[in-house]
Design a protein around this motif. Structure first.
Motif, mmCIF file in Angstrom:
data_model
loop_
_atom_site.group_PDB
_atom_site.id
_atom_site.type_symbol
_atom_site.label_atom_id
_atom_site.label_comp_id
_atom_site.label_asym_id
_atom_site.label_seq_id
_atom_site.Cartn_x
_atom_site.Cartn_y
_atom_site.Cartn_z
ATOM 1 N N ALA A 1 0.885 -1.129 -0.112
ATOM 2 C CA ALA A 1 0.031 0.015 0.013
ATOM 3 C C ALA A 1 0.859 1.220 0.002
ATOM 4 O O ALA A 1 0.547 2.332 -0.766
ATOM 5 N N THR A 2 1.930 1.367 0.765
ATOM 6 C CA THR A 2 2.628 2.574 0.895
ATOM 7 C C THR A 2 3.281 2.705 -0.375
ATOM 8 O O THR A 2 3.577 3.942 -0.953
ATOM 9 N N LEU A 3 3.767 1.614 -1.303
ATOM 10 C CA LEU A 3 4.351 1.840 -2.524
ATOM 11 C C LEU A 3 3.514 2.299 -3.817
ATOM 12 O O LEU A 3 3.786 3.209 -4.338
ATOM 13 N N ILE A 4 2.078 1.917 -3.505
ATOM 14 C CA ILE A 4 1.046 2.167 -4.678
ATOM 15 C C ILE A 4 0.654 3.716 -4.341
ATOM 16 O O ILE A 4 0.455 4.593 -5.270
ATOM 17 N N GLU A 5 0.255 4.018 -3.057
ATOM 18 C CA GLU A 5 -0.330 5.264 -2.917
ATOM 19 C C GLU A 5 0.774 6.592 -2.960
ATOM 20 O O GLU A 5 0.531 7.389 -3.565
ATOM 21 N N SER A 6 2.253 6.229 -2.616
ATOM 22 C CA SER A 6 2.985 7.215 -2.855
ATOM 23 C C SER A 6 3.457 7.398 -4.294
ATOM 24 O O SER A 6 3.870 8.384 -4.617
ATOM 25 N N ALA A 7 3.244 6.182 -5.255
ATOM 26 C CA ALA A 7 3.475 6.459 -6.481
ATOM 27 C C ALA A 7 2.344 7.309 -7.093
ATOM 28 O O ALA A 7 2.889 8.221 -7.943
ATOM 29 N N VAL A 8 1.209 7.410 -6.667
ATOM 30 C CA VAL A 8 0.327 8.088 -7.458
ATOM 31 C C VAL A 8 0.466 9.491 -6.606
ATOM 32 O O VAL A 8 0.440 10.582 -7.678
ATOM 33 N N LEU A 9 0.898 9.875 -5.530
ATOM 34 C CA LEU A 9 1.029 11.180 -4.887
ATOM 35 C C LEU A 9 2.131 11.695 -5.674
ATOM 36 O O LEU A 9 2.104 13.069 -6.020
ATOM 37 N N ALA A 10 3.302 11.020 -6.062
ATOM 38 C CA ALA A 10 4.648 11.565 -6.602
ATOM 39 C C ALA A 10 4.044 11.898 -8.297
ATOM 40 O O ALA A 10 4.401 12.847 -8.583
#
Length: 321
Positions: free
Chosen positions: A147-156
């Motif tokens: 989850a941390t990888l996926i949401e952070s990817a979208v934020l970035a």
């Protein structure tokens, strides 16, 4: 999705192999890999802007006491966060941009590495008591890392590019379920859609399943100050990372977020899109994406792609070739 610390459930070797076999059956072009050039996953993860979210993802992972304890007890990267950065992206990019064989090999290696990561909590942190056992192949812990990888990817991505439409986010999230499967997570253990996924993330952030230990705080500080590498994240990067964290984790990791940091983050969000979109494709898109493009044309990746790979994965080509 109900969030509970008990009872833990684990990914078995048979579970992992069954998920891998299903992915292999449903991959139309093994050379293009699990996702392929038309996927939302390639579109989002090819952007070098992913680096903007790397600090956030790393800190949120460390906020899971099992993750922080496992790193402290089983790894030498506490003082060398760049090694963990390379190790994480080496596996993730092999899964995303590698051929089907590379993605499968990466998944199997990740599972094997995780089978050797287990132990006991060395202190009381959040819901976890000293002496309680942890294992890296535990489903809830793996789900949080994913989850941390996926949401952070979208934020970035949305920090430098136009916001993704609801249909694009829905398509991306469906694709990431295949990435989760390579991690060992079946779809039944994931939120059903993007909205439920965000609700899961917010609920986790408020729960007692996360908490920052002294060791996690030290590792987080090392990450944001570039310990063990010549790359020192600039002030605006630390401010942006702090902005993207819940307040309880800013405090836990010792991150200041006052007026100066807020202004620095806002300035960065204004100038980053203008500068970023002017970058040439060789610099803007990550080396593993360039390598995948070359592979699909039957060619070797070029010098710039190899140099980019060294930054992202610590070596000139994707592993498991």
């Amino acid at each position: 999705m109900q969030i509970s610390a008990h009872p833990p459930a684990y990914v078995s070797r048979d579970d992992s192999e069954a998920l891998i076999a299903a992915i292999a059956r449903n991959t139309p072009d093994p050379r293009a890999g699990v996702f392929g050039p038309r996927s939302m996953t390639w579109r989002i993860h090819r952007e070098s802007a992913q680096f903007l979210g790397a600090g956030r993802a790393a800190l949120l992972q460390l906020a899971h006491p099992w993750v922080a304890t496992a790193i402290g007890q089983h790894s030498s990267v506490m003082a060398r966060p760049i090694a963990r950065f390379h190790g994480t992206f080496r596996i993730v990019f092999a899964m995303i941009f590698g051929s089907l064989d590379q993605a499968i090999t990466a998944a199997r290696q990740l599972y094997t590495v995780h089978t050797n990561i287990h132990g006991e909590m060395s202190e009381d942190v959040a819901a976890y008591r000293r002496g309680s056992v942890y294992e890296a192949n535990e489903i809830a812990a793996l789900r949080w890392v994913y989850a941390t990888l996926i949401e952070s990817a979208v934020l970035a991505y949305e920090c430098v590019m136009p916001p993704l439409a609801p249909a694009e986010l829905a398509a991306y999230f469906e694709e990431t379920k295949m990435l989760a499967a390579l991690f060992g997570l079946p779809a039944a253990e994931l939120p059903v859609d993007w909205s439920a996924f965000l609700a899961y993330c917010r609920e986790m952030e408020k729960s007692n399943l996360l908490g920052v230990s002294a060791g996690a705080r030290a590792m987080g500080q090392n990450i944001l100050h570039g310990a063990g590498t010549w790359i020192t994240p600039p002030y605006w990067y630390r401010a942006l990372t702090a902005e993207w964290l819940p307040e309880r984790f800013r405090d836990g990791f010792g991150l200041t977020f006052g007026d100066a940091e807020r202004q620095a983050a806002e300035r960065a969000k204004r100038w980053l899109p203008r500068v970023y979109c002017q970058l040439p494709h060789l610099a803007r898109f990550v080396g593993p994406w360039h390598e995948a493009q070359a592979r699909l044309k039957g060619k070797q990746s070029g010098l710039m792609a190899r140099l980019s790979n060294r930054f992202w994965i610590g070596q000139p080509v994707l592993p498991f070739r």
